[in-house]
Design a protein around this motif. Structure first.
Motif, PDB file in Angstrom:
ATOM      1  N   LEU A 192      12.828 -43.045   0.292  1.00  9.67           N
ATOM      2  CA  LEU A 192      14.263 -42.825   0.089  1.00  9.67           C
ATOM      3  C   LEU A 192      14.574 -41.406  -0.377  1.00  9.67           C
ATOM      4  N   GLY A 193      13.544 -40.572  -0.438  1.00 17.71           N
ATOM      5  CA  GLY A 193      13.759 -39.188  -0.865  1.00 17.71           C
ATOM      6  C   GLY A 193      13.953 -39.027  -2.351  1.00 17.71           C
ATOM      7  N   LEU A 194      13.467 -39.992  -3.139  1.00 19.88           N
ATOM      8  CA  LEU A 194      13.604 -39.942  -4.592  1.00 19.88           C
ATOM      9  C   LEU A 194      12.314 -39.389  -5.214  1.00 19.88           C
ATOM     10  N   PRO A 195      12.403 -38.750  -6.378  1.00 17.18           N
ATOM     11  CA  PRO A 195      11.228 -38.134  -6.998  1.00 17.18           C
ATOM     12  C   PRO A 195      10.228 -39.158  -7.541  1.00 17.18           C
ATOM     13  N   TYR A 196       9.036 -38.648  -7.870  1.00 16.32           N
ATOM     14  CA  TYR A 196       7.991 -39.419  -8.550  1.00 16.32           C
ATOM     15  C   TYR A 196       8.162 -39.206 -10.058  1.00 16.32           C
ATOM     16  N   PRO A 197       7.912 -40.218 -10.900  1.00 16.61           N
ATOM     17  CA  PRO A 197       7.524 -41.596 -10.560  1.00 16.61           C
ATOM     18  C   PRO A 197       8.702 -42.420 -10.061  1.00 16.61           C
ATOM     19  N   GLY A 198       8.415 -43.354  -9.164  1.00 19.08           N
ATOM     20  CA  GLY A 198       9.458 -44.055  -8.455  1.00 19.08           C
ATOM     21  C   GLY A 198      10.202 -45.110  -9.237  1.00 19.08           C
ATOM     22  N   GLY A 199       9.548 -45.742 -10.210  1.00 18.59           N
ATOM     23  CA  GLY A 199      10.177 -46.840 -10.939  1.00 18.59           C
ATOM     24  C   GLY A 199      11.522 -46.481 -11.552  1.00 18.59           C
ATOM     25  N   PRO A 200      11.571 -45.462 -12.423  1.00 20.37           N
ATOM     26  CA  PRO A 200      12.851 -45.091 -13.041  1.00 20.37           C
ATOM     27  C   PRO A 200      13.880 -44.624 -12.017  1.00 20.37           C
ATOM     28  N   GLU A 201      13.408 -43.940 -10.945  1.00 20.59           N
ATOM     29  CA  GLU A 201      14.336 -43.441  -9.931  1.00 20.59           C
ATOM     30  C   GLU A 201      14.951 -44.589  -9.121  1.00 20.59           C
ATOM     31  N   ILE A 202      14.135 -45.577  -8.759  1.00 16.92           N
ATOM     32  CA  ILE A 202      14.659 -46.755  -8.058  1.00 16.92           C
ATOM     33  C   ILE A 202      15.671 -47.470  -8.952  1.00 16.92           C
ATOM     34  N   ASP A 203      15.350 -47.575 -10.237  1.00 18.02           N
ATOM     35  CA  ASP A 203      16.265 -48.225 -11.180  1.00 18.02           C
ATOM     36  C   ASP A 203      17.620 -47.532 -11.215  1.00 18.02           C
ATOM     37  N   ARG A 204      17.589 -46.204 -11.295  1.00 19.12           N
ATOM     38  CA  ARG A 204      18.847 -45.456 -11.366  1.00 19.12           C
ATOM     39  C   ARG A 204      19.664 -45.638 -10.085  1.00 19.12           C
ATOM     40  N   ALA A 205      18.971 -45.561  -8.952  1.00 17.53           N
ATOM     41  CA  ALA A 205      19.674 -45.722  -7.681  1.00 17.53           C
ATOM     42  C   ALA A 205      20.226 -47.130  -7.515  1.00 17.53           C
ATOM     43  N   ALA A 206      19.457 -48.123  -7.977  1.00 19.26           N
ATOM     44  CA  ALA A 206      19.852 -49.526  -7.798  1.00 19.26           C
ATOM     45  C   ALA A 206      21.047 -49.916  -8.653  1.00 19.26           C
ATOM     46  N   ALA A 207      21.326 -49.140  -9.692  1.00 14.92           N
ATOM     47  CA  ALA A 207      22.401 -49.496 -10.633  1.00 14.92           C
ATOM     48  C   ALA A 207      23.742 -49.661  -9.928  1.00 14.92           C
ATOM     49  N   SER A 208      23.976 -48.892  -8.860  1.00 14.67           N
ATOM     50  CA  SER A 208      25.260 -48.979  -8.153  1.00 14.67           C
ATOM     51  C   SER A 208      25.125 -49.690  -6.807  1.00 14.67           C
ATOM     52  N   GLY A 209      23.975 -50.346  -6.579  1.00 12.38           N
ATOM     53  CA  GLY A 209      23.740 -51.020  -5.312  1.00 12.38           C
ATOM     54  C   GLY A 209      23.905 -52.522  -5.385  1.00 12.38           C
ATOM     55  N   ASP A 210      23.898 -53.152  -4.232  1.00 11.86           N
ATOM     56  CA  ASP A 210      24.021 -54.604  -4.110  1.00 11.86           C
ATOM     57  C   ASP A 210      22.629 -55.191  -3.871  1.00 11.86           C
ATOM     58  N   PRO A 211      22.109 -55.981  -4.800  1.00 16.76           N
ATOM     59  CA  PRO A 211      20.765 -56.537  -4.645  1.00 16.76           C
ATOM     60  C   PRO A 211      20.652 -57.557  -3.518  1.00 16.76           C
ATOM     61  N   PRO A 257      22.083 -46.388   3.079  1.00 19.28           N
ATOM     62  CA  PRO A 257      22.713 -46.696   1.788  1.00 19.28           C
ATOM     63  C   PRO A 257      21.632 -46.824   0.699  1.00 19.28           C
ATOM     64  N   VAL A 258      21.270 -45.698   0.120  1.00 22.41           N
ATOM     65  CA  VAL A 258      20.135 -45.656  -0.806  1.00 22.41           C
ATOM     66  C   VAL A 258      20.286 -46.659  -1.947  1.00 22.41           C
ATOM     67  N   ALA A 259      21.474 -46.758  -2.510  1.00 18.84           N
ATOM     68  CA  ALA A 259      21.678 -47.668  -3.641  1.00 18.84           C
ATOM     69  C   ALA A 259      21.422 -49.116  -3.244  1.00 18.84           C
ATOM     70  N   ASP A 260      21.925 -49.531  -2.083  1.00 21.93           N
ATOM     71  CA  ASP A 260      21.716 -50.913  -1.627  1.00 21.93           C
ATOM     72  C   ASP A 260      20.256 -51.177  -1.288  1.00 21.93           C
ATOM     73  N   VAL A 261      19.596 -50.201  -0.657  1.00 26.71           N
ATOM     74  CA  VAL A 261      18.174 -50.368  -0.330  1.00 26.71           C
ATOM     75  C   VAL A 261      17.365 -50.495  -1.609  1.00 26.71           C
ATOM     76  N   ALA A 262      17.637 -49.615  -2.574  1.00 20.77           N
ATOM     77  CA  ALA A 262      16.906 -49.651  -3.843  1.00 20.77           C
ATOM     78  C   ALA A 262      17.121 -50.970  -4.568  1.00 20.77           C
ATOM     79  N   ALA A 263      18.363 -51.424  -4.632  1.00 19.43           N
ATOM     80  CA  ALA A 263      18.678 -52.668  -5.343  1.00 19.43           C
ATOM     81  C   ALA A 263      18.053 -53.872  -4.649  1.00 19.43           C
ATOM     82  N   SER A 264      18.109 -53.899  -3.317  1.00 17.45           N
ATOM     83  CA  SER A 264      17.543 -55.034  -2.573  1.00 17.45           C
ATOM     84  C   SER A 264      16.023 -55.050  -2.655  1.00 17.45           C
ATOM     85  N   PHE A 265      15.410 -53.872  -2.601  1.00 17.90           N
ATOM     86  CA  PHE A 265      13.955 -53.782  -2.766  1.00 17.90           C
ATOM     87  C   PHE A 265      13.542 -54.252  -4.158  1.00 17.90           C
ATOM     88  N   ARG A 266      14.204 -53.725  -5.173  1.00 18.57           N
ATOM     89  CA  ARG A 266      13.873 -54.117  -6.545  1.00 18.57           C
ATOM     90  C   ARG A 266      14.024 -55.610  -6.748  1.00 18.57           C
TER      91      ARG A 266
END
Length: 367
Positions: A192-211, A257-266
């Motif tokens: 998704l083009g987010l930095p390492y480490p991925g956990g916190p970055e996925i969390d931040r992106a997922a905050a505004s996404g639809d799981p 839609p990075v936020a939706d992808v992150a939230a659905s993945f998480r």
């Protein structure tokens, strides 16, 4: 053998623990079940440029960080090195080169100080972290009730354990068949083009996404998987599904839609982890679940686990987040429990074991 014939305070042993299994140099000092120091020097920034942990870089970073970290831990705890009752170290599992640095340092300390040495299991250490207390006036956190189901989730490990006794009986129920959950977070973040480490970055992106925006697969959760892999995990297929979905969007000229992808993945990762952990609680009749490992810092995982556990009458225990990532305090805590239970020290005839099974709580135990 280091420390042969040396009297050890078995009531409240003062233990210095060394942890170097991955990219964090952890030095912890505990007295009994009381935490005196939890000093961590991380080389994460050095690995970020590569998008993941490089074993050779990690080993070199441990060499550079160990002595300053030990000095810092002693200063914070107000303890003199000569006053330590025992030295503890992670023997495995982990990165072989990184483990070797800690093992070598622990042996040198134990021999030079003539103190007993305890070589212990990294994964069981994550469980021991839960019993530590920072209260100098207290005896530590409430003891673990047995049996307990433990779900350990980190960058390198995803394991489901049945703990009948912390110092003598830990059974592996299931583990990841490919990527650990933390690795999957890192790889999807990179997609998704987010930095390492991925956990916190996925969390931040997922905050505004639809799981629920995308129905990503739940690995090893089909009826056909349950007979042979009821408690095992697989996140490689999920990672591939995310890659294919994003590639299709890009090929169609549509924005991802990075936020939706992150939230659905998480949500897919969390669903599998919690479902399998609670299945183990039901199957074994254990109304207790302990969560450990660095990925437990993921708030969605903690919230879903607690919500679903309460609904099933299962009590959840989670160590302080500062003790969930790899650290030396958990290693010292496990050794302290071994000492208080009367277990003899390890001999010097052990090395770094990158694939040490979780059933080996302590290695090279004296006869």
């Amino acid at each position: 053998m280091a420390g042969r014939g040396v009297h050890v305070n078995r009531a409240e042993p003062l233990v210095l623990g060394i942890e170097t299994s991955c990219d964090e140099t952890g030095i912890g000092i505990v007295r009994g079940r009381t935490l005196l120091s939890n000093t961590i020097a991380s080389s994460m920034d050095e690995h970020a440029r590569y998008g993941g942990v490089v074993p050779e870089v990690a080993a070199r970073a441990h060499l550079e960080a160990l002595e300053p970290a030990i000095r810092a831990a002693l200063a914070e705890s107000g303890v003199a090195l000569a006053d330590v009752d025992a030295v503890a170290v992670t023997s495995g599992p982990g990165l072989a080169g990184a483990l070797m640095v800690g093992v070598g340092a622990a042996k040198a300390l134990a021999v030079s100080l003539e103190k007993p040495l305890y070589a212990v299991n990294h994964l069981v250490g994550h469980i021991a972290a839960d019993i530590l207390s920072s209260d100098e006036q207290g005896a530590g956190a409430p003891p673990l009730e047995y049996p307990t189901v433990a779900l350990l989730v980190s960058g390198g490990h995803t394991s489901l354990l049945l703990v009948r006794d912390l110092t003598s009986d830990v059974e592996l129920l299931g583990e990841t068949m490919d990527d650990a959950a933390g690795e999957a977070f890192d790889k999807v973040a990179r997609l998704l083009g987010l930095p390492y480490p991925g956990g916190p970055e996925i969390d931040r992106a997922a905050a505004s996404g639809d799981p629920n925006a995308i129905a990503f697969p739940r690995g090893l959760s089909r009826a056909s998987d349950m007979a042979g892999h009821r408690y095992d995990f697989s996140f490689s297929g999920l990672k591939t599904a995310v890659a294919r979905w994003t590639e299709q969007r890009q090929a169609a000229g549509e924005p991802v839609p990075v936020a939706d992808v992150a939230a659905s993945f998480r949500e897919a990762v969390v669903d599998v982890l919690v479902t399998k952990a609670l299945a183990a609680c039901r199957d074994y009749g254990v109304p207790r679940l302990l969560l450990g490992g660095g990925v437990i810092a993921n708030r969605r995982l903690r919230d879903v686990a607690i919500e679903r556990a309460v609904a099933e009458g299962v009590t959840v225990r989670i160590p302080p987040l500062s003790l969930c990532t790899d650290n030396g305090a958990m290693i010292a805590a496990l050794a302290s429990e071994l000492i208080m239970s009367g277990r003899p020290a390890s001999t010097l005839e052990f090395g770094a074991d990158s694939t040490l099974p979780v059933t080996e709580i302590q290695v090279a135990e004296s006869a």
